[in-house]
Design a protein around this motif. Sequence first.
Motif, PDB file in Angstrom:
ATOM      1  N   ASN A 180       0.809  -1.221   0.000  1.00 10.42           N
ATOM      2  CA  ASN A 180       0.000   0.000   0.000  1.00 10.42           C
ATOM      3  C   ASN A 180       0.841   1.268   0.000  1.00 10.42           C
ATOM      4  N   ASN A 181       2.139   1.102   0.110  1.00 12.82           N
ATOM      5  CA  ASN A 181       3.027   2.262   0.132  1.00 12.82           C
ATOM      6  C   ASN A 181       3.167   2.855  -1.272  1.00 12.82           C
ATOM      7  N   ASP A 182       3.194   4.183  -1.353  1.00 13.50           N
ATOM      8  CA  ASP A 182       3.375   4.846  -2.634  1.00 13.50           C
ATOM      9  C   ASP A 182       4.798   4.593  -3.144  1.00 13.50           C
ATOM     10  N   GLY A 183       4.912   3.904  -4.275  1.00 13.66           N
ATOM     11  CA  GLY A 183       6.223   3.662  -4.861  1.00 13.66           C
ATOM     12  C   GLY A 183       6.767   2.268  -4.670  1.00 13.66           C
ATOM     13  N   THR A 184       6.054   1.399  -3.937  1.00 10.27           N
ATOM     14  CA  THR A 184       6.510   0.016  -3.755  1.00 10.27           C
ATOM     15  C   THR A 184       5.341  -0.943  -3.905  1.00 10.27           C
ATOM     16  N   ARG A 185       5.675  -2.205  -4.134  1.00  7.15           N
ATOM     17  CA  ARG A 185       4.649  -3.248  -4.202  1.00  7.15           C
ATOM     18  C   ARG A 185       5.208  -4.517  -3.564  1.00  7.15           C
ATOM     19  N   ALA A 186       4.332  -5.409  -3.140  1.00  7.62           N
ATOM     20  CA  ALA A 186       4.732  -6.684  -2.536  1.00  7.62           C
ATOM     21  C   ALA A 186       4.318  -7.820  -3.457  1.00  7.62           C
ATOM     22  N   ILE A 187       5.182  -8.827  -3.571  1.00  3.08           N
ATOM     23  CA  ILE A 187       4.960  -9.956  -4.467  1.00  3.08           C
ATOM     24  C   ILE A 187       5.163 -11.255  -3.699  1.00  3.08           C
ATOM     25  N   SER A 188       4.341 -12.253  -4.014  1.00  2.00           N
ATOM     26  CA  SER A 188       4.451 -13.565  -3.374  1.00  2.00           C
ATOM     27  C   SER A 188       4.631 -14.637  -4.446  1.00  2.00           C
ATOM     28  N   VAL A 189       5.459 -15.640  -4.154  1.00  4.62           N
ATOM     29  CA  VAL A 189       5.633 -16.776  -5.060  1.00  4.62           C
ATOM     30  C   VAL A 189       5.833 -18.031  -4.213  1.00  4.62           C
ATOM     31  N   LEU A 190       5.212 -19.153  -4.635  1.00  3.29           N
ATOM     32  CA  LEU A 190       5.408 -20.420  -3.940  1.00  3.29           C
ATOM     33  C   LEU A 190       6.877 -20.787  -3.985  1.00  3.29           C
ATOM     34  N   SER A 191       7.463 -20.984  -2.832  1.00  2.00           N
ATOM     35  CA  SER A 191       8.897 -21.237  -2.750  1.00  2.00           C
ATOM     36  C   SER A 191       9.217 -22.711  -2.977  1.00  2.00           C
ATOM     37  N   SER A 192      10.414 -22.954  -3.469  1.00  3.91           N
ATOM     38  CA  SER A 192      10.930 -24.319  -3.573  1.00  3.91           C
ATOM     39  C   SER A 192      11.616 -24.739  -2.275  1.00  3.91           C
ATOM     40  N   ARG A 193      11.420 -23.971  -1.203  1.00  4.67           N
ATOM     41  CA  ARG A 193      12.147 -24.186   0.047  1.00  4.67           C
ATOM     42  C   ARG A 193      11.205 -24.459   1.220  1.00  4.67           C
ATOM     43  N   TYR A 194      11.554 -25.487   1.989  1.00  3.94           N
ATOM     44  CA  TYR A 194      10.911 -25.667   3.281  1.00  3.94           C
ATOM     45  C   TYR A 194      11.979 -25.692   4.372  1.00  3.94           C
ATOM     46  N   VAL A 195      11.550 -25.556   5.621  1.00  6.45           N
ATOM     47  CA  VAL A 195      12.476 -25.620   6.752  1.00  6.45           C
ATOM     48  C   VAL A 195      12.061 -26.749   7.680  1.00  6.45           C
ATOM     49  N   TYR A 196      13.039 -27.281   8.396  1.00  8.48           N
ATOM     50  CA  TYR A 196      12.831 -28.418   9.277  1.00  8.48           C
ATOM     51  C   TYR A 196      13.947 -28.418  10.306  1.00  8.48           C
ATOM     52  N   VAL A 197      13.831 -29.286  11.285  1.00  6.61           N
ATOM     53  CA  VAL A 197      14.873 -29.450  12.299  1.00  6.61           C
ATOM     54  C   VAL A 197      15.514 -30.820  12.085  1.00  6.61           C
ATOM     55  N   VAL A 198      16.825 -30.818  11.899  1.00  6.89           N
ATOM     56  CA  VAL A 198      17.569 -32.059  11.657  1.00  6.89           C
ATOM     57  C   VAL A 198      17.886 -32.725  12.994  1.00  6.89           C
ATOM     58  N   LEU A 199      17.568 -34.015  13.082  1.00  8.13           N
ATOM     59  CA  LEU A 199      17.860 -34.816  14.277  1.00  8.13           C
ATOM     60  C   LEU A 199      18.949 -35.825  13.932  1.00  8.13           C
ATOM     61  N   ASP A 200      19.895 -35.995  14.804  1.00 10.27           N
ATOM     62  CA  ASP A 200      20.974 -36.971  14.579  1.00 10.27           C
ATOM     63  C   ASP A 200      20.504 -38.323  15.099  1.00 10.27           C
ATOM     64  N   VAL A 201      20.109 -39.200  14.168  1.00 14.37           N
ATOM     65  CA  VAL A 201      19.478 -40.460  14.566  1.00 14.37           C
ATOM     66  C   VAL A 201      20.467 -41.476  15.129  1.00 14.37           C
ATOM     67  N   ASP A 202      21.746 -41.114  15.137  1.00 20.58           N
ATOM     68  CA  ASP A 202      22.760 -42.020  15.685  1.00 20.58           C
ATOM     69  C   ASP A 202      23.175 -41.608  17.095  1.00 20.58           C
ATOM     70  N   GLU A 203      22.551 -40.554  17.622  1.00 23.38           N
ATOM     71  CA  GLU A 203      22.891 -40.038  18.942  1.00 23.38           C
ATOM     72  C   GLU A 203      21.664 -40.078  19.848  1.00 23.38           C
ATOM     73  N   ALA A 204      21.848 -40.580  21.069  1.00 26.81           N
ATOM     74  CA  ALA A 204      20.745 -40.605  22.026  1.00 26.81           C
ATOM     75  C   ALA A 204      20.392 -39.169  22.460  1.00 26.81           C
ATOM     76  N   PRO A 205      19.124 -38.888  22.712  1.00 30.18           N
ATOM     77  CA  PRO A 205      17.959 -39.776  22.635  1.00 30.18           C
ATOM     78  C   PRO A 205      17.330 -39.854  21.252  1.00 30.18           C
ATOM     79  N   PHE A 206      17.953 -39.223  20.240  1.00 28.37           N
ATOM     80  CA  PHE A 206      17.337 -39.136  18.917  1.00 28.37           C
ATOM     81  C   PHE A 206      17.454 -40.438  18.130  1.00 28.37           C
ATOM     82  N   ASP A 207      18.181 -41.416  18.690  1.00 25.19           N
ATOM     83  CA  ASP A 207      18.242 -42.729  18.064  1.00 25.19           C
ATOM     84  C   ASP A 207      16.984 -43.546  18.341  1.00 25.19           C
ATOM     85  N   ASN A 208      16.084 -43.006  19.163  1.00 22.17           N
ATOM     86  CA  ASN A 208      14.824 -43.667  19.468  1.00 22.17           C
ATOM     87  C   ASN A 208      13.732 -43.111  18.552  1.00 22.17           C
ATOM     88  N   GLN A 209      13.164 -43.955  17.706  1.00 19.88           N
ATOM     89  CA  GLN A 209      12.187 -43.487  16.717  1.00 19.88           C
ATOM     90  C   GLN A 209      10.952 -42.889  17.375  1.00 19.88           C
TER      91      GLN A 209
END
Length: 575
Positions: free
Chosen positions: A310-339
Amino acid sequence: MRSFRLSALAVLSASLLVGLMMGCSGETTEVIVEKEVIKEVEVEKIVKEEVIKEVEVIKEVPVEKIVVATPVPAPIRIPELILTQTGNPVCLGADCASSVDEMDIFTQFTEPLMLLDPDNNLIPWLAESLVMHSPTDWTMTLRKGVKFHEAEYGTMTAKDVIASYYHDVREGTANKKRVPASMQEAVLTATDGDDGYVIDWKLSGAGTASLPNHLAAMRTVVTAKGYIDVVGEQTSRHPMGTGPFVFQQWQPNVKITGSRFDDYWRGAPPIQKVVWKIIPDAFTRKQELMTGGAHILRALEPDSFDEVNNNDGTRAISVLSSRYVYVVLDVDEAPFDNQKFRQALNYAVNKQEIVDTLFGGFGAAAVNGVTHPFLCENDGGPPVYQYDLAKAKSLIDEARAEGAPVDDVIKLYAPNDRYVLDKETGEAVLGYWKAAGLNVEYYPQSRSVLFPLALRSFTEYKADIDGPFLIGNGNGLGRAEFPYELWLENKDGGRGRAFASPHPASWEEDLDKARLLASCSDESKALLAKMNKDVVDFAPWVFLVNFNDLYGVSDEIEWRPWSTEIRMLYEVDIR
């Protein structure tokens, strides 16, 4: 089954060649054919003091001389184009890049061989064509007359591409861990000589059908062999290539600048100078745009979208991203080795509440698995691990009963200057895990600290960071198997071996099959659905959200965003 696979490969090879040739039909370099004509000449001969005049007629023979014409540079209409950058890059080279927003910068200086366009179509770039004879045997033809920024290195030929590839996937680089094993040991041969334009690619093992996709994902960018010989690893600090802009300066944590390359092979853009301002603070970035101090703002926060629009002189644009975010768990280290414990960490997080409260209900969506939503292999199903605190607590109790040390302190890491609301998303995960009764500490860090640790020797990594970490996966390949290759495959030096192993051997068997399938085929969709289910149940990650990338853009310019986060500046023009 074997005959079907060969048939599918034949179809893929044909469609790839046709697609690439069609992709370059509108971008071919102008070739002028000059005719050199030998005309009739009169010759005098003296024979025994008599002058005999003869007319020696030599037939006209047109001799083709190929002259590659450099497109005429566009008139300068934008003296200085200013872009905002959320954080200081780790480097400016394919060999050591830690994130796509670094590739977004260095691809303006050093270009890839292939590219995914804004509509996610695979097109040739510095390559003119790429033909698959089999998943292990490919032939690439390069564009002619593509000049390097520094005149002493002349024009791009096969020797430059071969040297660039070997440099970018050399032993010890972060980049080598990104490519599939078949590309790590690839042998490239210039079939018409070092100064020619045809390269044979021989991939190891079973090969892959996704070679062009990996090249489009900046697994290598082209610089001159002579330049690599002189500066070595410093190519990532002082990039020099064929791009529309010539690298000028990098002031860490301040700015990066480039100037127009008048001899750019596509025709120089209408921009004299480009500046990336490094501004970690979201409010300051927004104010830069709204007050005329910037033209393109990446990582616009959702609560500022309407204000910018809504600002005079600018506009906002949206596009579906090819990116997602997540938290990586080390499945070889306790307690993350427990499914069960890993599944509990997923159920404890209210992804929809994160979408609604942090992202305004439109800046992101809860993910439904490993396959990226913009790909046809994603079935559009419901989000995985929908919030269930009671189930999370029950699974934690079961894991505790099985001996998992679930009451130990969990250290959670996240970047604070890479993704939209990355620090805040990490804080939300922290709160949800605490609500499930877990003892959690939070360590947000600059991406320039966190990412090099995540991408270098994983033995060193585990010594420095001893807990889960939030990170993103941007699918610049446009191939559904990419996150499996990058984060889940059990290969030497790979992230899958470091964090997602041990896991069932069927993962690698399925991945080998997926690499050979044509995208969007029924067989690909079925196989990726199985792979997705297997990984989601195994829960090596805490699945979070897929972005809708939000940008603020000055009304002075015309430009559209790409889902891969790459801002191709040759497209920018005055509005």
